[in-house]
Design an enzyme around this catalytic site. Structure first.
Site, PDB file in Angstrom:
ATOM      1  N   GLU A   1       0.837  -1.200   0.000  1.00  0.00           N
ATOM      2  CA  GLU A   1       0.000   0.000   0.000  1.00  0.00           C
ATOM      3  C   GLU A   1       0.873   1.252   0.000  1.00  0.00           C
ATOM      4  O   GLU A   1       1.823   1.336   0.761  1.00  0.00           O
ATOM      5  CB  GLU A   1      -0.919  -0.019   1.232  1.00  0.00           C
ATOM      6  CG  GLU A   1      -1.885   1.125   1.292  1.00  0.00           C
ATOM      7  CD  GLU A   1      -2.637   1.301  -0.038  1.00  0.00           C
ATOM      8  OE1 GLU A   1      -3.289   0.353  -0.498  1.00  0.00           O
ATOM      9  OE2 GLU A   1      -2.534   2.402  -0.623  1.00  0.00           O
TER      10      GLU A   1
ATOM     11  N   CYS B   1       6.174   4.489   9.139  1.00  0.00           N
ATOM     12  CA  CYS B   1       6.737   3.739   8.008  1.00  0.00           C
ATOM     13  C   CYS B   1       8.204   4.030   7.687  1.00  0.00           C
ATOM     14  O   CYS B   1       8.991   3.097   7.551  1.00  0.00           O
ATOM     15  CB  CYS B   1       5.897   3.993   6.761  1.00  0.00           C
ATOM     16  SG  CYS B   1       4.227   3.358   6.911  1.00  0.00           S
ATOM     17  N   PHE B   2       8.554   5.313   7.513  1.00  0.00           N
ATOM     18  CA  PHE B   2       9.859   5.611   6.922  1.00  0.00           C
ATOM     19  C   PHE B   2      11.019   4.979   7.695  1.00  0.00           C
ATOM     20  O   PHE B   2      11.826   4.234   7.138  1.00  0.00           O
ATOM     21  CB  PHE B   2      10.065   7.125   6.796  1.00  0.00           C
ATOM     22  CG  PHE B   2       9.336   7.748   5.635  1.00  0.00           C
ATOM     23  CD1 PHE B   2       8.701   6.969   4.681  1.00  0.00           C
ATOM     24  CD2 PHE B   2       9.294   9.123   5.488  1.00  0.00           C
ATOM     25  CE1 PHE B   2       8.027   7.541   3.610  1.00  0.00           C
ATOM     26  CE2 PHE B   2       8.628   9.714   4.414  1.00  0.00           C
ATOM     27  CZ  PHE B   2       7.998   8.922   3.487  1.00  0.00           C
TER      28      PHE B   2
END
Ligand code: NAD
Ligand code: UDX
Length: 477
Positions: A158, A273-274
């Protein structure tokens, strides 16, 4: 067709709501072991703040969109099972602080295997290390008692960003589907592609092999984060030389090979996320013996840590090298605007850094609850994902105040730090705020969203990230 999705979080909830909205002929059930979360999805107070999400959920919920904790029933009935569970960084054991913790994924796979009486397509929606599909395939095939049941695994990472999830899902740049190059693999890819083609032009649905899809997701996040670390590195140089980082970003962004997006210098990137995905990428590289490649990507995270530290040092240095017992108003705690998510938000490290020097942080964020701020300020790095976490006494909490409003947070404060770029922060009456503050009153704009000249006219001493320094900001040694 019936779709089930395991994991009703920031990804599972919105992505399934969009599929249900656009595919009224498909029944979509979103499953979670967290009953509170499911109850919230079934109410009008959704568990996550995301512009436009409530409208999408309300349009499909009860028609062909359902939220449930009855995992066995809905997994058993589904033709396609998406897995969108959390894959945080491991906090202990081999690879701690780098590798992805696949405990939840493995749990979901075991749940699928034990509840499957018919063949299914299993879709990796979570971000996972390369080759996870192979490992999960083994868990599935070895734990299913019925040998006639076949699982075809697809990788469908995603790419939505929080705060813009609905528009990202409505009109994605692309949808990526990775699968095996076998007859059953190709059939599974076709089936999933057809779901997306209900609203996404077919040329935007890209297909590739499983490992490319898994690696593309980690690579996309690494490249995006790298841009931020690159411009943040330049912001430090701008401050030392009198250059203006926004002018530099504009100048380079007009080169079509570079492009103008994702060049906003900031107090640092955050989000779930990162950092997690780059560390995971580094770990994968190390595991296969690519030490130099791992070190290269690790610098993106190091630069991000440096940027947060640099901001803290600038605040303390400018305020006569001590913030002891000084109230500092913190505008924004979420990791970006238009979300209430605080996972890995730079605000945690900045507030902890200021408190370590004795500051009292009066934190205001329009979408983050006091409970969440207290939890974040007392949680060790990487531990935010622990479900059984209980609020422990932390020395940081003694110096945290929660502002009921921005006006409340600034009363008697020596400084304002803007840490999230909420639009509403631009429209405040800063003259009235100035009157309420101790003098000299400082503004440290970690997002470059305020009108700095106007603030200076009011009387503030202003630090704007990556911009020529106000003479008053020179460090006191
Ligand atoms: P999240 O923590 O918000 O949601 C995960 C949900 O899965 C939780 O509600 C948890 O209770 C549930 N869960 C865990 N194990 C389960 C099980 N066995 N059965 C049922 N439910 C279970 O996480 P998220 O932010 O939605 O992220 C999910 C995945 O998507 C991660 O791999 C993440 O890296 C990836 N991703 C996230 C984003 C984002 O913006 N948040 C964007 C792209 C990809
Ligand atoms: C990111 C990716 O963008 C998305 O494609 C992926 O699916 C999940 O991870 P997200 O973390 O939700 O999405 O938000 P994003 O907009 O990428 O911002 C991440 C962080 O970078 C935020 O803290 C944001 O403030 C910061 N950022 C972003 C900058 O500092 N400067 C920029 O120019 C852009």
């Amino acid at each position: 067709m019936k779709i089930a999705c395991i994991g009703a979080g920031y990804v599972g909830g919105p992505t399934m709501a969009m599929i249900a909205l656009k595919c009224p002929h498909i029944e979509v059930v979103v499953l979670d072991i967290n009953e509170e979360r499911i109850n919230a999805w079934n109410s009008d107070t959704l568990p996550i703040y995301e512009p436009g999400l409530l409208e999408v959920v309300q349009a499909a919920r009860g028609r062909n969109l359902f939220f449930s904790t009855d995992t066995s029933k809905h997994i058993s009935e589904a033709d396609i099972v998406f897995v969108s569970v959390n894959t945080p960084t491991k906090t202990s054991g081999i690879g701690a602080g780098k590798a992805a913790d696949l405990t939840y994924w493995e749990g979901a796979a075991r749940m699928i295997a034990s509840n499957s009486k018919s063949s299914k397509i299993i879709v990796e929606k979570s971000t996972v290390p390369v080759k996870t599909a192979e490992a999960i395939g083994k868990v599935l095939s070895r734990n299913c008692s019925d040998p006639s049941v076949q699982f075809e695994i697809l990788s469908n990472p995603e790419f939505l960003a929080e705060g813009t999830a609905i528009q990202d899902l409505m009109k994605p740049d692309r949808v990526l589907i990775g699968g095996s190059d076998t007859p059953s693999g190709r059939a599974a890819i076709k089936a999933l592609k057809e779901v997306y083609e209900n609203w996404i032009p077919s040329e935007r649905v890209l297909t590739c092999n499983l490992w490319s899809a898994e690696l593309a997701k980690l690579t996309a996040n690494a490249f995006l984060a790298q841009r931020i670390s690159s411009i943040n590195a330049i912001s430090a140089l701008c401050e030392e030389t009198g250059a203006d980082v926004q002018q530099v970003a504009h100048a380079i962004g007009t080169d079509s090979r570079i492009g103008n997006k994702f060049l906003n210098a900031s107090v640092g990137f955050g989000g779930s996320c990162f950092q997690k995905d780059i560390l995971n990428l580094c770990y994968v590289c190390e595991t296969v013996g690519l030490k130099e490649v791992a070190e290269y990507w690790y610098q993106v995270v190091s630069m991000n840590d440096h940027q947060k530290n640099r901001f803290v040092e600038r605040v303390i240095g400018s305020m006569f090298n001590s913030v002891k017992n000084k109230k500092v108003a913190i505008f924004g705690f979420a990791f970006k605007k238009d979300t209430g998510d605080t996972r890995e938000t730079p605000a945690i490290d900045v507030c902890k850094g200021l408190i370590q020097d004795g500051a009292i942080c009066a934190i205001y964020d329009p979408e983050v609850s006091p409970e969440m701020i207290f939890r974040d300020m007392s949680t060790p790095k990487f531990e935010w994902d622990k479900p059984n976490y209980t609020k422990s006494a932390s020395r940081f909490l003694e110096n945290v105040l929660i502002g009921s409003s921005a006006e409340d947070a600034v009363k008697g404060a020596h400084a304002i730090c803007v840490l999230t770029e909420w639009d509403r922060f631009k429209d405040y009456d800063y003259k009235a705020m100035y009157e309420q503050m101790s003098k000299p009153a400082f503004v440290f704009d970690g997002r470059n969203i305020l009108d700095h000249d106007k603030l200076r006219e009011i009387g503030f001493i202003v630090y704007a990230l990556g911009k020529p320094l106000d003479p008053f900001l020179q460090k006191v040694y």
